[in-house]
Design a protein around this motif. Sequence first.
Motif, PDB file in Angstrom:
ATOM      1  N   LYS A   1      29.102  25.105  39.750  1.00 42.18           N
ATOM      2  CA  LYS A   1      30.572  25.575  40.318  1.00 42.18           C
ATOM      3  C   LYS A   1      31.359  26.172  39.054  1.00 42.18           C
ATOM      4  O   LYS A   1      32.009  27.416  39.587  1.00 42.18           O
ATOM      5  N   ASN A   2      31.467  26.046  38.081  1.00 42.20           N
ATOM      6  CA  ASN A   2      32.124  26.836  37.038  1.00 42.20           C
ATOM      7  C   ASN A   2      31.590  28.231  36.979  1.00 42.20           C
ATOM      8  O   ASN A   2      32.540  29.145  36.996  1.00 42.20           O
ATOM      9  N   ARG A   3      30.302  28.358  36.891  1.00 39.80           N
ATOM     10  CA  ARG A   3      29.654  29.664  36.944  1.00 39.80           C
ATOM     11  C   ARG A   3      30.173  30.633  38.052  1.00 39.80           C
ATOM     12  O   ARG A   3      30.506  31.701  38.042  1.00 39.80           O
ATOM     13  N   MET A   4      29.915  29.726  39.083  1.00 45.86           N
ATOM     14  CA  MET A   4      30.283  30.619  40.307  1.00 45.86           C
ATOM     15  C   MET A   4      31.891  31.099  40.308  1.00 45.86           C
ATOM     16  O   MET A   4      32.111  32.108  40.828  1.00 45.86           O
ATOM     17  N   CYS A   5      32.623  30.186  39.570  1.00 52.41           N
ATOM     18  CA  CYS A   5      33.997  30.334  39.719  1.00 52.41           C
ATOM     19  C   CYS A   5      34.291  31.703  38.850  1.00 52.41           C
ATOM     20  O   CYS A   5      35.157  32.375  39.217  1.00 52.41           O
ATOM     21  N   HIS A   6      33.738  31.737  37.598  1.00 50.98           N
ATOM     22  CA  HIS A   6      34.092  32.718  36.793  1.00 50.98           C
ATOM     23  C   HIS A   6      33.375  34.070  37.218  1.00 50.98           C
ATOM     24  O   HIS A   6      34.132  34.973  37.379  1.00 50.98           O
ATOM     25  N   ARG A   7      32.173  34.000  37.967  1.00 48.36           N
ATOM     26  CA  ARG A   7      31.585  35.067  38.664  1.00 48.36           C
ATOM     27  C   ARG A   7      32.538  35.529  39.671  1.00 48.36           C
ATOM     28  O   ARG A   7      32.679  36.967  39.770  1.00 48.36           O
ATOM     29  N   GLY A   8      32.805  34.785  40.540  1.00 44.16           N
ATOM     30  CA  GLY A   8      33.747  35.101  41.854  1.00 44.16           C
ATOM     31  C   GLY A   8      35.017  35.679  41.452  1.00 44.16           C
ATOM     32  O   GLY A   8      35.448  36.518  42.055  1.00 44.16           O
ATOM     33  N   ARG A   9      35.633  35.175  40.285  1.00 37.70           N
ATOM     34  CA  ARG A   9      36.823  35.814  39.960  1.00 37.70           C
ATOM     35  C   ARG A   9      36.684  37.306  39.424  1.00 37.70           C
ATOM     36  O   ARG A   9      37.387  38.072  39.883  1.00 37.70           O
ATOM     37  N   GLY A  10      35.277  37.612  38.804  1.00 36.85           N
ATOM     38  CA  GLY A  10      35.242  38.818  38.281  1.00 36.85           C
ATOM     39  C   GLY A  10      34.866  39.859  39.474  1.00 36.85           C
ATOM     40  O   GLY A  10      35.369  40.832  39.679  1.00 36.85           O
ATOM     41  N   LEU A  11      34.042  39.301  40.489  1.00 32.66           N
ATOM     42  CA  LEU A  11      33.870  39.712  41.831  1.00 32.66           C
ATOM     43  C   LEU A  11      35.020  40.396  42.846  1.00 32.66           C
ATOM     44  O   LEU A  11      35.300  41.406  42.986  1.00 32.66           O
ATOM     45  N   LEU A  12      36.046  39.171  42.700  1.00 38.10           N
ATOM     46  CA  LEU A  12      37.180  39.511  43.176  1.00 38.10           C
ATOM     47  C   LEU A  12      38.116  40.418  42.814  1.00 38.10           C
ATOM     48  O   LEU A  12      38.575  41.543  43.351  1.00 38.10           O
ATOM     49  N   TYR A  13      38.314  40.643  41.366  1.00 40.88           N
ATOM     50  CA  TYR A  13      38.986  41.691  40.761  1.00 40.88           C
ATOM     51  C   TYR A  13      38.431  43.116  41.049  1.00 40.88           C
ATOM     52  O   TYR A  13      39.103  44.042  41.249  1.00 40.88           O
ATOM     53  N   ASP A  14      36.970  43.075  40.905  1.00 44.77           N
ATOM     54  CA  ASP A  14      36.301  44.323  41.380  1.00 44.77           C
ATOM     55  C   ASP A  14      36.629  44.991  42.688  1.00 44.77           C
ATOM     56  O   ASP A  14      37.034  46.117  42.944  1.00 44.77           O
ATOM     57  N   TYR A  15      36.632  43.860  43.657  1.00 44.13           N
ATOM     58  CA  TYR A  15      36.948  44.251  45.096  1.00 44.13           C
ATOM     59  C   TYR A  15      38.321  44.655  45.394  1.00 44.13           C
ATOM     60  O   TYR A  15      38.500  45.834  45.711  1.00 44.13           O
ATOM     61  N   LEU A  16      39.278  44.102  44.567  1.00 44.76           N
ATOM     62  CA  LEU A  16      40.553  44.508  44.826  1.00 44.76           C
ATOM     63  C   LEU A  16      40.860  46.060  44.318  1.00 44.76           C
ATOM     64  O   LEU A  16      41.693  46.808  44.871  1.00 44.76           O
ATOM     65  N   ALA A  17      40.202  45.932  42.926  1.00 41.16           N
ATOM     66  CA  ALA A  17      40.396  47.540  42.371  1.00 41.16           C
ATOM     67  C   ALA A  17      39.686  48.558  43.386  1.00 41.16           C
ATOM     68  O   ALA A  17      40.218  49.817  43.268  1.00 41.16           O
ATOM     69  N   GLU A  18      38.201  48.352  43.977  1.00 43.29           N
ATOM     70  CA  GLU A  18      37.784  49.423  44.523  1.00 43.29           C
ATOM     71  C   GLU A  18      38.571  49.708  45.619  1.00 43.29           C
ATOM     72  O   GLU A  18      38.479  50.788  46.222  1.00 43.29           O
ATOM     73  N   ARG A  19      39.286  48.758  46.229  1.00 42.16           N
ATOM     74  CA  ARG A  19      39.921  48.816  47.605  1.00 42.16           C
ATOM     75  C   ARG A  19      41.358  49.577  47.458  1.00 42.16           C
ATOM     76  O   ARG A  19      42.382  49.492  48.230  1.00 42.16           O
ATOM     77  N   GLY A  20      41.672  49.466  46.308  1.00 42.25           N
ATOM     78  CA  GLY A  20      43.171  49.833  45.750  1.00 42.25           C
ATOM     79  C   GLY A  20      44.218  48.655  46.198  1.00 42.25           C
ATOM     80  O   GLY A  20      45.406  49.083  46.511  1.00 42.25           O
ATOM     81  N   ILE A  21      43.915  47.488  46.336  1.00 42.24           N
ATOM     82  CA  ILE A  21      44.748  46.366  46.671  1.00 42.24           C
ATOM     83  C   ILE A  21      45.550  45.994  45.391  1.00 42.24           C
ATOM     84  O   ILE A  21      44.917  45.743  44.319  1.00 42.24           O
ATOM     85  N   ALA A  22      46.840  45.900  45.533  1.00 39.57           N
ATOM     86  CA  ALA A  22      47.659  45.600  44.502  1.00 39.57           C
ATOM     87  C   ALA A  22      47.393  44.253  43.901  1.00 39.57           C
ATOM     88  O   ALA A  22      47.053  43.203  44.577  1.00 39.57           O
ATOM     89  N   HIS A  23      47.007  43.980  42.646  1.00 40.02           N
ATOM     90  CA  HIS A  23      46.820  42.882  41.962  1.00 40.02           C
ATOM     91  C   HIS A  23      47.036  42.953  40.575  1.00 40.02           C
ATOM     92  O   HIS A  23      47.467  44.080  39.819  1.00 40.02           O
ATOM     93  N   ASP A  24      47.369  41.610  39.742  1.00 44.47           N
ATOM     94  CA  ASP A  24      47.774  41.596  38.346  1.00 44.47           C
ATOM     95  C   ASP A  24      47.303  40.406  37.749  1.00 44.47           C
ATOM     96  O   ASP A  24      47.466  39.355  38.336  1.00 44.47           O
ATOM     97  N   LYS A  25      46.813  40.605  36.334  1.00 46.35           N
ATOM     98  CA  LYS A  25      46.389  39.490  35.803  1.00 46.35           C
ATOM     99  C   LYS A  25      47.551  38.903  34.891  1.00 46.35           C
ATOM    100  O   LYS A  25      48.012  39.659  34.114  1.00 46.35           O
ATOM    101  N   VAL A  26      48.409  38.159  35.568  1.00 48.11           N
ATOM    102  CA  VAL A  26      49.549  37.804  34.860  1.00 48.11           C
ATOM    103  C   VAL A  26      49.451  36.594  33.995  1.00 48.11           C
ATOM    104  O   VAL A  26      50.218  36.124  33.191  1.00 48.11           O
ATOM    105  N   GLY A  27      48.351  35.788  34.141  1.00 47.41           N
ATOM    106  CA  GLY A  27      47.979  34.691  33.393  1.00 47.41           C
ATOM    107  C   GLY A  27      48.753  33.643  33.861  1.00 47.41           C
ATOM    108  O   GLY A  27      49.597  33.726  34.536  1.00 47.41           O
ATOM    109  N   LYS A  28      48.552  32.287  33.263  1.00 46.26           N
ATOM    110  CA  LYS A  28      49.416  30.931  33.653  1.00 46.26           C
ATOM    111  C   LYS A  28      49.525  30.065  32.669  1.00 46.26           C
ATOM    112  O   LYS A  28      48.594  30.013  31.654  1.00 46.26           O
ATOM    113  N   LEU A  29      50.682  29.414  32.340  1.00 43.97           N
ATOM    114  CA  LEU A  29      50.612  28.366  31.362  1.00 43.97           C
ATOM    115  C   LEU A  29      50.684  27.125  32.259  1.00 43.97           C
ATOM    116  O   LEU A  29      51.286  26.655  33.422  1.00 43.97           O
ATOM    117  N   ILE A  30      49.831  26.251  31.742  1.00 43.47           N
ATOM    118  CA  ILE A  30      49.914  24.789  32.185  1.00 43.47           C
ATOM    119  C   ILE A  30      50.452  23.909  31.073  1.00 43.47           C
ATOM    120  O   ILE A  30      50.022  23.952  30.081  1.00 43.47           O
TER     121      ILE A  30
END
Length: 137
Positions: free
Chosen positions: A1-30
């Motif tokens: 699950k963890n490996r897929m989550c990290h891979r999925g995050r990367g694929l999502l960011y790539d998809y957003l960039a390829e299609r010009g969809i607004a996104h930003d890595k803002v980070g998070k504090l827990i």
Amino acid sequence: KNRMCHRGRGLLYDYLAERGIAHDKVGKLIVAPDERDAERLRELFEGASARGAPDLEMLTPAQARAMEPALRCDGGAIHSPHTGIFDSHAYMSALHADVENSGGVVVTNTHVLGGQVRPDGEGFTLRAVDVESGDQT
């Protein structure tokens, strides 16, 4: 699950960039608002780190407040730099277009009852019910 989550995050960011969809890595504090929560925060950090969550950092209260001055975090914080936000409407529109451009159909207000792979292996046959009319297809 963890490996897929990290891979999925990367694929999502790539998809957003390829299609010009607004996104930003803002980070998070827990945060651990007070000392009572510090041990649970440490357990969370250790568990996530052991599962390979990248670049997590344990912060002292002072370090966290340097990032967010009004933060109440007497028990410390975890910084997750890869967490982001994106335009969910533009993302869903892009997925919709991808489905239709591939010959698929997007159907709303429908519950899938079951399905099977077509004999030629080229797609699926689904059984569904329209939630408003009750009609099954």
